[in-house]
Design a protein around this motif. Structure first.
Motif, PDB file in Angstrom:
ATOM      1  N   LYS A  97       0.851  -1.202   0.000  1.00  0.00           N
ATOM      2  CA  LYS A  97       0.000   0.000   0.000  1.00  0.00           C
ATOM      3  C   LYS A  97       0.879   1.243   0.000  1.00  0.00           C
ATOM      4  CE  LYS A  97      -0.463   0.033   5.046  1.00  0.00           C
ATOM      5  NZ  LYS A  97      -1.367  -0.040   6.201  1.00  0.00           N
ATOM      6  N   LEU A  98       0.298   2.332  -0.504  1.00  0.00           N
ATOM      7  CA  LEU A  98       0.966   3.632  -0.438  1.00  0.00           C
ATOM      8  C   LEU A  98       0.782   4.187   0.970  1.00  0.00           C
ATOM      9  CD1 LEU A  98       0.136   5.688  -3.659  1.00  0.00           C
ATOM     10  CD2 LEU A  98       2.410   5.273  -2.726  1.00  0.00           C
ATOM     11  N   VAL A  99       1.883   4.530   1.628  1.00  0.00           N
ATOM     12  CA  VAL A  99       1.766   5.139   2.965  1.00  0.00           C
ATOM     13  C   VAL A  99       2.270   6.583   2.936  1.00  0.00           C
ATOM     14  CG1 VAL A  99       1.843   2.972   4.239  1.00  0.00           C
ATOM     15  CG2 VAL A  99       3.995   4.150   3.696  1.00  0.00           C
ATOM     16  N   GLY A 100       2.691   7.035   1.788  1.00  0.00           N
ATOM     17  CA  GLY A 100       3.120   8.421   1.572  1.00  0.00           C
ATOM     18  C   GLY A 100       3.178   8.631   0.074  1.00  0.00           C
ATOM     19  N   GLU A 101       3.320   9.850  -0.365  1.00  0.00           N
ATOM     20  CA  GLU A 101       3.318  10.126  -1.804  1.00  0.00           C
ATOM     21  C   GLU A 101       4.393   9.321  -2.537  1.00  0.00           C
ATOM     22  OE1 GLU A 101       3.223  14.094  -4.656  1.00  0.00           O
ATOM     23  OE2 GLU A 101       4.820  13.910  -3.166  1.00  0.00           O
ATOM     24  N   LYS A 102       5.526   9.108  -1.858  1.00  0.00           N
ATOM     25  CA  LYS A 102       6.654   8.404  -2.478  1.00  0.00           C
ATOM     26  C   LYS A 102       7.122   7.221  -1.622  1.00  0.00           C
ATOM     27  CE  LYS A 102       8.965  12.357  -2.931  1.00  0.00           C
ATOM     28  NZ  LYS A 102      10.026  13.316  -3.315  1.00  0.00           N
ATOM     29  N   VAL A 103       6.197   6.618  -0.897  1.00  0.00           N
ATOM     30  CA  VAL A 103       6.557   5.478  -0.035  1.00  0.00           C
ATOM     31  C   VAL A 103       5.529   4.353  -0.193  1.00  0.00           C
ATOM     32  CG1 VAL A 103       7.135   4.708   2.293  1.00  0.00           C
ATOM     33  CG2 VAL A 103       7.541   7.099   1.659  1.00  0.00           C
ATOM     34  N   TRP A 104       6.021   3.174  -0.614  1.00  0.00           N
ATOM     35  CA  TRP A 104       5.185   1.966  -0.705  1.00  0.00           C
ATOM     36  C   TRP A 104       5.594   1.017   0.418  1.00  0.00           C
ATOM     37  CZ3 TRP A 104       1.373   0.827  -4.393  1.00  0.00           C
ATOM     38  CH2 TRP A 104       1.274   1.745  -5.465  1.00  0.00           C
ATOM     39  N   GLU A 105       4.627   0.612   1.245  1.00  0.00           N
ATOM     40  CA  GLU A 105       4.909  -0.353   2.312  1.00  0.00           C
ATOM     41  C   GLU A 105       4.471  -1.743   1.866  1.00  0.00           C
ATOM     42  OE1 GLU A 105       4.605   0.517   6.694  1.00  0.00           O
ATOM     43  OE2 GLU A 105       2.922  -0.898   6.518  1.00  0.00           O
ATOM     44  N   VAL A 106       5.363  -2.716   2.067  1.00  0.00           N
ATOM     45  CA  VAL A 106       5.128  -4.081   1.580  1.00  0.00           C
ATOM     46  C   VAL A 106       5.273  -5.070   2.725  1.00  0.00           C
ATOM     47  CG1 VAL A 106       5.913  -5.838  -0.070  1.00  0.00           C
ATOM     48  CG2 VAL A 106       6.012  -3.418  -0.702  1.00  0.00           C
ATOM     49  N   LYS A 107       4.248  -5.895   2.909  1.00  0.00           N
ATOM     50  CA  LYS A 107       4.294  -6.975   3.911  1.00  0.00           C
ATOM     51  C   LYS A 107       4.781  -8.249   3.232  1.00  0.00           C
ATOM     52  CE  LYS A 107       2.576  -4.901   7.588  1.00  0.00           C
ATOM     53  NZ  LYS A 107       3.383  -4.779   8.824  1.00  0.00           N
ATOM     54  N   LEU A 108       5.674  -8.979   3.899  1.00  0.00           N
ATOM     55  CA  LEU A 108       6.299 -10.161   3.305  1.00  0.00           C
ATOM     56  C   LEU A 108       5.749 -11.455   3.907  1.00  0.00           C
ATOM     57  CD1 LEU A 108       9.991  -8.864   3.439  1.00  0.00           C
ATOM     58  CD2 LEU A 108       8.387  -8.693   1.516  1.00  0.00           C
ATOM     59  N   ARG A 109       5.740 -12.477   3.068  1.00  0.00           N
ATOM     60  CA  ARG A 109       5.293 -13.805   3.508  1.00  0.00           C
ATOM     61  C   ARG A 109       6.293 -14.354   4.530  1.00  0.00           C
ATOM     62  NH1 ARG A 109       1.474 -16.621   1.237  1.00  0.00           N
ATOM     63  NH2 ARG A 109       1.480 -15.277  -0.616  1.00  0.00           N
ATOM     64  N   GLN A 110       5.783 -14.876   5.633  1.00  0.00           N
ATOM     65  CA  GLN A 110       6.667 -15.390   6.686  1.00  0.00           C
ATOM     66  C   GLN A 110       6.857 -16.892   6.559  1.00  0.00           C
ATOM     67  OE1 GLN A 110       5.927 -13.723  10.665  1.00  0.00           O
ATOM     68  NE2 GLN A 110       4.633 -12.160   9.734  1.00  0.00           N
ATOM     69  N   GLY A 111       7.980 -17.382   7.073  1.00  0.00           N
ATOM     70  CA  GLY A 111       8.245 -18.827   7.081  1.00  0.00           C
ATOM     71  C   GLY A 111       8.812 -19.367   5.776  1.00  0.00           C
ATOM     72  N   VAL A 112       9.171 -18.481   4.835  1.00  0.00           N
ATOM     73  CA  VAL A 112       9.733 -18.921   3.543  1.00  0.00           C
ATOM     74  C   VAL A 112      11.244 -19.049   3.686  1.00  0.00           C
ATOM     75  CG1 VAL A 112      10.069 -18.279   1.114  1.00  0.00           C
ATOM     76  CG2 VAL A 112       7.881 -17.811   2.233  1.00  0.00           C
ATOM     77  N   THR A 113      11.807 -20.119   3.096  1.00  0.00           N
ATOM     78  CA  THR A 113      13.263 -20.289   3.126  1.00  0.00           C
ATOM     79  C   THR A 113      13.806 -20.459   1.712  1.00  0.00           C
ATOM     80  OG1 THR A 113      13.049 -22.686   3.406  1.00  0.00           O
ATOM     81  CG2 THR A 113      13.311 -21.378   5.412  1.00  0.00           C
TER      82      THR A 113
END
Length: 498
Positions: free
Chosen positions: A78-94
């Motif tokens: 999601k956009l959290v600022g005009e020039k900032v994209w926040e990304v959530k990552l999948r957990q438990g991946v190796t």
């Protein structure tokens, strides 16, 4: 006696298992026209190489079968600022070596592409990104230099690398023995012979139906078709249209077709200077080639003419831009006005990379020669050597050029190919550069589309290419495979079943 029967049953079971493995009931062999350039996926912008690497590595986002962007190693953004994209990552991946995938891997993967000594041709794909911030192990923030509407599409090309492995093994070894998080693990690479991968049953998407896959480079069309007919290959690319009827009579085989994101054109090396630096000369070359005629006779109608440098299935394409008409008289007038009535040119073409590439190049050269522009064809059979001429900006006057990126993002068509100083660009124009910069930073979709329309009209007028066609991808497939082709050229082993 009972123990003897048990032993016989065990021997028989071992024999059946070994035989099934040898027969490879769930193994597949895929034949493309060229070998991979690298198995370090960050070293390439070549889609054949990326297709093979796509089984070994994962990206943050991915396009599904309908070509819509969906979560992959990133679960949300999601956009959290005009020039900032926040990304959530999948957990438990190796990674395949057991190393965990987390925010530090994302930061490392981005920074590696931008390393001055690494010379990644992907650098321009992510040129809007200033830095990656680690928020916590499963959250990153991409800080961009300008507002960037293309970030989600960019993330479909962000292949994730193993920081510790590369740190210990080094870049050279990482290319020879790749380690990713993908649904398949690397087994072996015999250059110009085969690349073998095997199913990664620990992958977070589940066990792939394919157990083992072999990618074979077969540049020669006849050999590729024979491999399919004899069962030595299960899936082949770039079936020539004139071979479709013959293959259709082979009972074990079917033909699959789809309009591609790939566009084929002939890049004019304007940056070399000389006559090609004159727009009128480049326009004359377009008027001197009957591209529709070549499509009709050479490709039996399997392709769609281009009006500029973007395929119809990429957002931003403008169908209202006029095509160059085949008009040899106008071509001669333009050459006379430019003072170049005695031109001799060379077209370079590969052999086996794109459907009938060498033949199409010869047809284009033939028409130019017929219309007073003496043109020779230089075939460069080894794909790596062909690419080097482009990256070193040492092409002949005209170089056959194919382009498709699975991001399907308009910026990824125009910027790498036409921006001043980009690795594959043979062109430079401040007006075009400015329009690209404006379009890649415009968050309003309607305004952005208008900018691309304006940009594509300038490109059409400037004629940095002899504009060609959108390719029709034609595959030969063994009937034991359940598989349908995609519009982004990707061949995903996870989409094959039996």
């Amino acid at each position: 006696m009972l123990s003897m029967i048990r032993s016989l049953v065990m021997i028989l079971a071992i024999f059946v298992t070994a035989h099934a493995w040898a027969a490879g009931a769930r193994d597949v062999t895929i034949a493309q026209g060229i070998d991979a350039e690298f198995l370090d996926v960050q070293m390439t912008n070549n889609i054949v190489t990326m297709i093979i690497n796509g089984s070994i590595y994962d990206t943050l986002l991915i396009r599904d079968k309908q070509l819509q962007i969906v979560p992959h190693l990133a679960t949300s953004y999601k956009l959290v600022g005009e020039k900032v994209w926040e990304v959530k990552l999948r957990q438990g991946v190796t990674f395949h070596n057991g190393e965990p995938f987390d925010a530090s891997a994302v930061k490392f993967s981005f920074e590696r592409i931008n390393r001055a000594d690494f010379k990644s041709p992907q650098k321009g794909w992510f040129g809007t990104i200033e830095r990656v911030e680690i928020v916590d192990p499963s959250t990153v923030r991409f800080h961009t230099k300008v507002p960037d509407p293309a970030m989600p599409a960019r993330m479909t090309l962000m292949y994730q690398m193993a920081p510790k492995y590369i740190g210990q093994a080094g870049d050279v070894q990482a290319n020879l023995k790749p380690v990713g998080t993908g649904p398949f693990k690397f087994v072996e690479w015999q250059k110009n012979e085969r690349i073998v991968v095997e199913a990664n049953d620990a992958h977070w998407t589940g066990k792939p139906a394919v157990r083992r896959a072999t990618w074979r480079p077969i540049p020669e069309l006849g050999a590729r078709i024979a491999a399919l007919q004899t069962g030595q290959a299960d899936l082949i690319v770039n079936v020539p249209p004139d071979q479709v009827p013959a293959l259709a009579t082979t009972r074990s085989v079917r033909i699959e077709k789809t309009p591609s994101c790939r566009i084929i054109s002939f890049a004019i090396a304007q940056i070399k200077g000389g006559p090609l630096a004159d727009k009128r000369v480049r326009q004359a070359l377009n008027h001197a080639v009957d591209m529709q005629g070549i499509l009709d006779t050479g490709l039996l109608g399997n392709g769609k003419r281009l009006n500029s440098w973007m395929p119809p299935n990429v957002w931003g394409h403008d169908p209202s831009i006029p095509f160059y008409e085949y008009n040899p008289k106008k071509a001669k007038e333009l050459l006379a006005a430019a003072g170049h009535t005695n031109l001799t040119l060379t077209i370079q073409a590969p052999n086996g990379r794109w459907a009938m590439d060498k033949d199409i190049a010869q047809a284009v050269a033939g028409q130019l020669s017929e219309n007073g522009i003496k043109t020779n064809v230089k075939v460069i059979g080894e794909w790596g050597a062909y690419v080097r001429t482009i990256l070193d900006h040492k092409t002949e006057d005209i170089a056959m050029s194919g382009w498709c990126l699975p991001s399907l993002e308009p910026d990824h068509w125009v910027t790498p190919n036409l921006k001043t100083g980009e690795p594959v660009s043979q062109y430079s124009n401040p007006e075009v550069d400015k329009l690209m910069e404006q379009a890649r930073a415009e968050m309003n979709p309607d305004k952005r589309k208008q900018l691309y329309s304006q940009l594509l009209r300038v490109i059409r007028d400037e004629a940095p290419y002899i504009f060609g066609y959108q390719q029709m991808d034609i595959y030969g497939v063994n009937n034991r495979l359940k598989w349908t082709p995609r519009g982004d050229e990707s061949i995903r082993l996870t989409e094959i079943s039996f």
